[in-house]
Write a protein that holds these residues in place. Sequence first.
Motif, short mmCIF file in Angstrom:
data_model
loop_
_atom_site.label_atom_id
_atom_site.label_comp_id
_atom_site.label_asym_id
_atom_site.label_seq_id
_atom_site.Cartn_x
_atom_site.Cartn_y
_atom_site.Cartn_z
N ASN A 1 -1.52 13.60 40.84
CA ASN A 1 -2.16 14.86 40.46
C ASN A 1 -1.18 16.03 40.49
O ASN A 1 -1.17 16.87 39.58
CB ASN A 1 -3.35 15.14 41.38
N VAL A 2 -0.34 16.08 41.53
CA VAL A 2 0.66 17.16 41.61
C VAL A 2 1.64 17.06 40.45
O VAL A 2 1.98 18.07 39.81
CB VAL A 2 1.40 17.11 42.96
N LEU A 3 2.08 15.85 40.14
CA LEU A 3 3.03 15.65 39.05
C LEU A 3 2.41 16.03 37.71
O LEU A 3 3.04 16.69 36.87
CB LEU A 3 3.50 14.20 39.04
N CYS B 1 2.05 19.95 33.27
CA CYS B 1 1.24 20.84 32.42
C CYS B 1 1.77 22.27 32.47
O CYS B 1 1.91 22.93 31.44
CB CYS B 1 -0.23 20.82 32.88
N ILE B 2 2.08 22.74 33.69
CA ILE B 2 2.60 24.10 33.84
C ILE B 2 3.94 24.25 33.12
O ILE B 2 4.18 25.23 32.42
CB ILE B 2 2.73 24.46 35.33
N LYS B 3 4.80 23.27 33.30
CA LYS B 3 6.13 23.32 32.67
C LYS B 3 6.03 23.37 31.15
O LYS B 3 6.82 24.03 30.48
CB LYS B 3 6.96 22.11 33.12
N GLN B 4 5.03 22.66 30.61
CA GLN B 4 4.85 22.60 29.15
C GLN B 4 3.90 23.69 28.64
O GLN B 4 3.61 23.74 27.45
CB GLN B 4 4.30 21.22 28.76
N GLU B 5 3.42 24.54 29.57
CA GLU B 5 2.48 25.61 29.23
C GLU B 5 1.24 25.06 28.53
O GLU B 5 0.75 25.60 27.53
CB GLU B 5 3.17 26.69 28.37
N LYS B 6 0.73 23.96 29.09
CA LYS B 6 -0.53 23.36 28.62
C LYS B 6 -1.54 23.49 29.74
O LYS B 6 -1.33 22.92 30.82
CB LYS B 6 -0.30 21.89 28.26
N TYR B 7 -2.62 24.20 29.49
CA TYR B 7 -3.50 24.59 30.60
C TYR B 7 -4.94 24.11 30.46
O TYR B 7 -5.78 24.47 31.28
CB TYR B 7 -3.48 26.11 30.76
N SER B 8 -5.26 23.28 29.48
CA SER B 8 -6.63 22.80 29.35
C SER B 8 -6.85 21.57 30.23
O SER B 8 -5.89 20.88 30.61
CB SER B 8 -6.95 22.46 27.90
N PHE B 9 -8.11 21.30 30.53
CA PHE B 9 -8.43 20.11 31.33
C PHE B 9 -8.04 18.84 30.58
O PHE B 9 -7.59 17.86 31.18
CB PHE B 9 -9.92 20.09 31.68
N GLY B 10 -8.18 18.88 29.26
CA GLY B 10 -7.78 17.73 28.45
C GLY B 10 -6.29 17.46 28.55
O GLY B 10 -5.86 16.30 28.59
#
Length: 207
Positions: free
Chosen positions: A22-24, A29-38
């Motif tokens: 989960n942490v990874l 997601c943060i690194k790729q600037e992707k913030y949706s639950f999907g």
Amino acid sequence: KDSVEQLVINFSGLDCTTFIENVLALSRCIKQEKYSFGDFQNELQLIRYRGGIIDEYPSRLHYMSDWIFDNEQKGIVTNVTDDIGGDKARFRFNFMSSHPESYKHLKNNPDFVSEIMKQEMELTRRNHFYIPKSKAGYFVDRLQNGDIIFFTTSIEGLDVSHAGLAIKNENGRTHVIHSPNRGHKVQVTEKPLSEYLKLNKAMTGII
């Protein structure tokens, strides 16, 4: 059906592996600037399953050496154990196929047990490296915050019994943030990593 493999997300029932996954996934997601639950679901599935594809229970990366290998192939992690001076490990994988009664998806499904056994044979043939407990003190303070640590074990048929993330205290000593028991709070080890390792007799070293 209970036997159908599906992606499970449960932040309140983490074990050591799902905590790391989960942490990874969140970090990626943060690194790729992707913030949706999907986006998070996609990252978690990619990390948790062989090739990122869910295909019945054996497609999950159950053994941590397999998890490391597959995620290195996908470019998600880099295993530096050998590069920094690790010793060759002699793992013999057979715990899951030898204890199918301990896994609800295996105890009534001999086809899954056969598939797991094939994976175990392939895993046993690979080269594996670890840093023995006796040498760990030399390496632990070179770890960086967020490095993933896998604890190797003397339990027959297994490679790894626990995992966590390196975290530095204010004095620069390396501790471990981990989820020691399912359902309990994520915590930081009271003892530094090298001492924590020494106190756990079944642990033989780290990856």
